[in-house]
Design a protein around this motif. Sequence first.
Motif, mmCIF file in Angstrom:
data_model
loop_
_atom_site.group_PDB
_atom_site.id
_atom_site.type_symbol
_atom_site.label_atom_id
_atom_site.label_comp_id
_atom_site.label_asym_id
_atom_site.label_seq_id
_atom_site.Cartn_x
_atom_site.Cartn_y
_atom_site.Cartn_z
ATOM 1 N N GLY A 43 -2.732 -14.497 -6.400
ATOM 2 C CA GLY A 43 -3.699 -14.148 -5.379
ATOM 3 C C GLY A 43 -3.717 -12.697 -4.956
ATOM 4 N N LEU A 44 -2.752 -11.907 -5.377
ATOM 5 C CA LEU A 44 -2.747 -10.472 -5.084
ATOM 6 C C LEU A 44 -3.177 -9.715 -6.337
ATOM 7 N N LYS A 45 -4.114 -8.817 -6.194
ATOM 8 C CA LYS A 45 -4.595 -8.039 -7.343
ATOM 9 C C LYS A 45 -3.918 -6.670 -7.366
ATOM 10 N N ARG A 46 -3.492 -6.276 -8.554
ATOM 11 C CA ARG A 46 -2.890 -4.967 -8.759
ATOM 12 C C ARG A 46 -3.422 -4.393 -10.060
ATOM 13 N N ASP A 47 -3.616 -3.052 -10.085
ATOM 14 C CA ASP A 47 -3.994 -2.345 -11.306
ATOM 15 C C ASP A 47 -2.725 -1.812 -11.950
ATOM 16 N N THR B 255 -5.873 1.173 -17.145
ATOM 17 C CA THR B 255 -5.173 0.194 -16.320
ATOM 18 C C THR B 255 -5.671 -1.199 -16.654
ATOM 19 N N TYR B 256 -4.900 -2.172 -16.210
ATOM 20 C CA TYR B 256 -5.253 -3.573 -16.374
ATOM 21 C C TYR B 256 -5.176 -4.229 -15.004
ATOM 22 N N GLU B 257 -6.279 -4.847 -14.549
ATOM 23 C CA GLU B 257 -6.246 -5.536 -13.266
ATOM 24 C C GLU B 257 -5.578 -6.890 -13.447
ATOM 25 N N MET B 258 -4.555 -7.119 -12.669
ATOM 26 C CA MET B 258 -3.751 -8.343 -12.770
ATOM 27 C C MET B 258 -3.808 -9.086 -11.450
ATOM 28 N N ASP B 259 -4.000 -10.388 -11.518
ATOM 29 C CA ASP B 259 -3.928 -11.242 -10.341
ATOM 30 C C ASP B 259 -2.567 -11.921 -10.372
#
Length: 184
Positions: free
Chosen positions: A9-13, A2-6
């Motif tokens: 202001g919201l973080k999603r994998d 996975t890649y953690e994306m901001d």
Amino acid sequence: MTYEMDICGLKRDLPICKVTDDLYIGAFVMFGDVELTVHCAAELLKKAPEYDYLLAPEAKSIPLLYEMARQSGAEKYFVARKGAKAYMTDVFEVSVRSITTMHVQKLVLDKADAEMIKGKRILILDDVISTGESLRATEELVNQAGGIIAGKMAVLAEGEAYDRDDIIVLGKLPLFNADGTVKD
């Protein structure tokens, strides 16, 4: 992987998915993520040019389209459908090849929608701009209907699409190598 994306202001994998042997993408899917959809709609509306109607290609951007219409108080929005439905008449049709489906699809509008779009400023939305093919096809439909393209927006843009100056986006989604590292 996975890649953690901001995303504003919201973080999603985001799962990293294979497209070809040497190209992998981060799967950005808003379906089912109410918090992300509401947040991205609000952020895009802050950057939106003046428009009369919103339009997006079916299907992944529909929640965003609806939420932007709801937040802005719009009473009508349009969806470029992937195929003609029984209730549609005098269909406008454009072919498109999406990076995620890997085959040629159609986007369509019918005469009733085209009559409402004619002469109006249309803001085109999408969840992610990759190759720009869905965007191009949607623009072509607006032009065939006689609409005026007020602007083009997406939550994210991948690769070279991020560098386009004709699209307003909230962030850049990198492309990936097979080992999950970001491509240069």
